[in-house]
Design a protein around this motif. Structure first.
Motif, PDB file in Angstrom:
ATOM      1  N   PRO A  97       3.919   6.826  -0.577  1.00 40.63           N
ATOM      2  CA  PRO A  97       2.632   6.356  -0.050  1.00 40.63           C
ATOM      3  C   PRO A  97       2.644   6.304   1.477  1.00 40.63           C
ATOM      4  CG  PRO A  97       3.417   4.932  -1.827  1.00 40.63           C
ATOM      5  CD  PRO A  97       4.547   5.844  -1.472  1.00 40.63           C
ATOM      6  N   LYS A  98       1.545   6.693   2.074  1.00 36.23           N
ATOM      7  CA  LYS A  98       1.444   6.672   3.525  1.00 36.23           C
ATOM      8  C   LYS A  98       1.656   5.263   4.067  1.00 36.23           C
ATOM      9  CE  LYS A  98      -1.730   7.732   7.339  1.00 36.23           C
ATOM     10  NZ  LYS A  98      -3.093   8.194   7.715  1.00 36.23           N
ATOM     11  N   LEU A  99       1.149   4.276   3.350  1.00 40.91           N
ATOM     12  CA  LEU A  99       1.273   2.886   3.781  1.00 40.91           C
ATOM     13  C   LEU A  99       2.737   2.450   3.823  1.00 40.91           C
ATOM     14  CD1 LEU A  99      -0.599   0.588   4.664  1.00 40.91           C
ATOM     15  CD2 LEU A  99      -0.555  -0.255   2.317  1.00 40.91           C
ATOM     16  N   LEU A 100       3.546   2.958   2.904  1.00 39.03           N
ATOM     17  CA  LEU A 100       4.973   2.625   2.894  1.00 39.03           C
ATOM     18  C   LEU A 100       5.669   3.226   4.104  1.00 39.03           C
ATOM     19  CD1 LEU A 100       7.536   1.515   1.654  1.00 39.03           C
ATOM     20  CD2 LEU A 100       7.621   3.489   0.131  1.00 39.03           C
ATOM     21  N   MET A 101       5.341   4.473   4.423  1.00 39.90           N
ATOM     22  CA  MET A 101       5.934   5.100   5.608  1.00 39.90           C
ATOM     23  C   MET A 101       5.514   4.364   6.874  1.00 39.90           C
ATOM     24  SD  MET A 101       5.869   9.202   4.754  1.00 39.90           S
ATOM     25  CE  MET A 101       4.188   9.317   4.153  1.00 39.90           C
ATOM     26  N   GLN A 102       4.249   3.948   6.935  1.00 44.34           N
ATOM     27  CA  GLN A 102       3.764   3.206   8.095  1.00 44.34           C
ATOM     28  C   GLN A 102       4.482   1.867   8.219  1.00 44.34           C
ATOM     29  OE1 GLN A 102      -0.435   3.283   6.965  1.00 44.34           O
ATOM     30  NE2 GLN A 102      -0.893   4.547   8.755  1.00 44.34           N
TER      31      GLN A 102
END
Length: 482
Positions: A97-102
């Motif tokens: 998930p993009k949110l996890l990378m962020q």
């Protein structure tokens, strides 16, 4: 008439000297700057070449390290701290998930997308904080440097290791995209409980696929790399929640989430999934967790990840027969009182060889795998078991008393301290006082021999009491901290 020609000559000579001095200073500064720039370029090229050399020599060889092995009292292997094959599940970039990378970037390396492997601004900021604190309190490693260390380097901490780490990081940045580096990092990072990579961690801690993770779960995972043992929600739910709050605050400050989202995610309490016991296959977990904690205390400059994949051999005093017996008894519900609610009646146990203090077995509690709280290590009041330690033991050591000595047992106050005893006030021998665990004789005995004598005896046994414990209530096990 007086001529001013000599003065004119002196003025011209002074101007020429100043001009020559200024010219020397300018050229000196110029050449110093040029030399510094050349040295910097040469140094940077050497860093790049060294990193490229290491990558070329280890092409497609991503060494995961050797697991550290734990042995019992007979030298038999009882477990490995890093079973990478069974505890690793790689995720593709598209799965994360993009949110996890962020969240990970916001927490571990805020300038990840701006630097080229080495964050000079971050290093400078870390040095300033270290100087202010007069100790190493701030890390300056980027995500790429952490990946470089995990891939190719040992746990030795020295200048050359750090320089090599930086050179590999620069080389990785030249050969891989930021997405590839971040994906590899997230698949290699240790996240506690013997698990590597965010995909396996999401399954263990939340029984979810990556795409199904909520914000609070993402923040929990992103907070673990700093201290996988300390901040994983199974072992330390309170510290994990506190660390999650730090991650969420960073995400909010960087505009990734809203304040409302941050507050909602901060408030969630962790509940382990029902199948977590089946997810953990390692035996003797309470004992092994204790071994890991002690090893990290002995080697404070080593991270838990370095310990787990360093290929070390740890020899312990574990008695497998005793440990299996303890775990079997704690798994038998008939050995415990029936709970009045859904919470099981808990307990803890330690089997120790009294001749040398060797710990042979530990029961951290019922359902230890699920809870992760080692109740055998939690400080509690010793109660009546402390009477022989500070009262009767030191009295016998003086030689003035024997087990048959008759002790006073009348109800009285010792200053403002008035202990009670529900079993009568008839004088009683020391052996009977111990057998019946009487309160008044123990306090009388300690008062008679003196607090300093009782405390000194306890200290000789390895029980360190504080100045706050210097009162008669310790005869009944009433300690300040337990």
């Amino acid at each position: 008439m007086v001529s001013d020609k000599p003065n004119s000559r002196r003025a011209n000579s002074t101007k020429k000297k100043k001009k020559r001095s200024s010219r020397k200073w300018f050229f000196g500064l110029f050449f110093t700057v040029v030399i510094a720039i050349v040295c910097g370029i040469i140094g940077y090229l050497l860093i790049i070449l060294n990193g490229e050399r290491i990558l070329s020599e280890n092409a497609d060889k991503f060494v995961l390290g050797e697991p550290t092995i734990i042995y019992d009292m007979n030298g038999q292997e009882v477990g490995q701290l890093a079973d990478q094959q069974n505890n690793r599940d790689s995720a593709e970039y598209s799965e994360i998930p993009k949110l996890l990378m962020q969240a990970v970037v916001a927490t571990e390396d805020q300038r990840f997308y701006e630097h080229s492997g080495i964050d000079l601004i971050g290093v400078g900021r870390a040095l300033v904080k270290d100087v202010i604190a007069r100790s190493a309190v701030e890390g300056g490693s980027t995500i790429t440097q952490q990946l470089a260390k995990n891939m190719f380097l040992t746990s030795d901490k020295n200048f050359f290791r750090k320089a090599t780490e930086a050179s590999i990081a620069v080389a990785l940045e030249n050969k891989m995209t930021k997405e590839e580096i971040l994906t590899m990092y997230l698949n290699r990072i240790y996240l506690g409980q013997g698990v590597y990579g965010i995909k396996a961690a999401a399954k263990l801690y939340f029984d979810k696929d990556l795409k199904d993770l909520d914000l609070w779960e993402i923040a929990t995972l992103a907070g673990m790399p700093k201290g996988p043992s300390k901040y994983n929600p199974i072992s330390n739910p309170d510290l994990s929640k506190e660390r999650r709050g730090v991650v969420l605050q960073l995400m909010y400050q960087q505009g990734i989430i809203t304040e409302s989202e941050m507050e909602q995610a901060k408030a969630v309490d962790y509940e382990p999934p029902a199948n977590i016991e089946q997810s953990k296959k390692q035996q003797y977990l309470a004992f092994i967790d204790y071994v890991v904690d002690e090893a990290l205390q002995v080697m404070p400059n080593m991270t838990e990840e370095e310990l787990r994949i360093g290929g070390y051999s740890i020899y312990t005093t574990l008695n497998q027969q005793a440990q299996r017996a303890v775990e079997a008894e704690f798994a038998d519900d008939s050995n415990f009182e029936k709970s009045v609610d859904d919470q099981k009646v808990q307990g803890a146990m330690v089997i120790m060889d009294h001749s040398d203090g060797a710990i042979q077995a530990i029961a951290g509690g019922r359902d230890y795998v699920r809870k992760g709280l080692n109740r055998a290590l939690v400080k509690r009041q010793p109660g009546s078991s402390f009477k022989p330690i500070v009262a009767y033991g030191p009295a016998l050591e003086t030689g003035d008393y024997t087990p048959q000595t008759v002790l006073a047992n009348d109800k009285k106050c010792f200053g403002s301290y008035c202990p009670s005893d529900s079993k009568g006030t008839t004088p009683i021998t020391m052996i009977e006082a111990v057998k019946e665990s009487r309160n008044l004789p123990a306090v009388w005995m300690l008062n008679t021999i003196g607090l300093n004598t009782g405390i000194k005896f306890a200290n000789k046994l390895g029980i360190e009491l504080t100045d706050q414990d210097k009162n008669l209530s310790i005869a009944l096990g009433g300690l300040t901290e337990g």
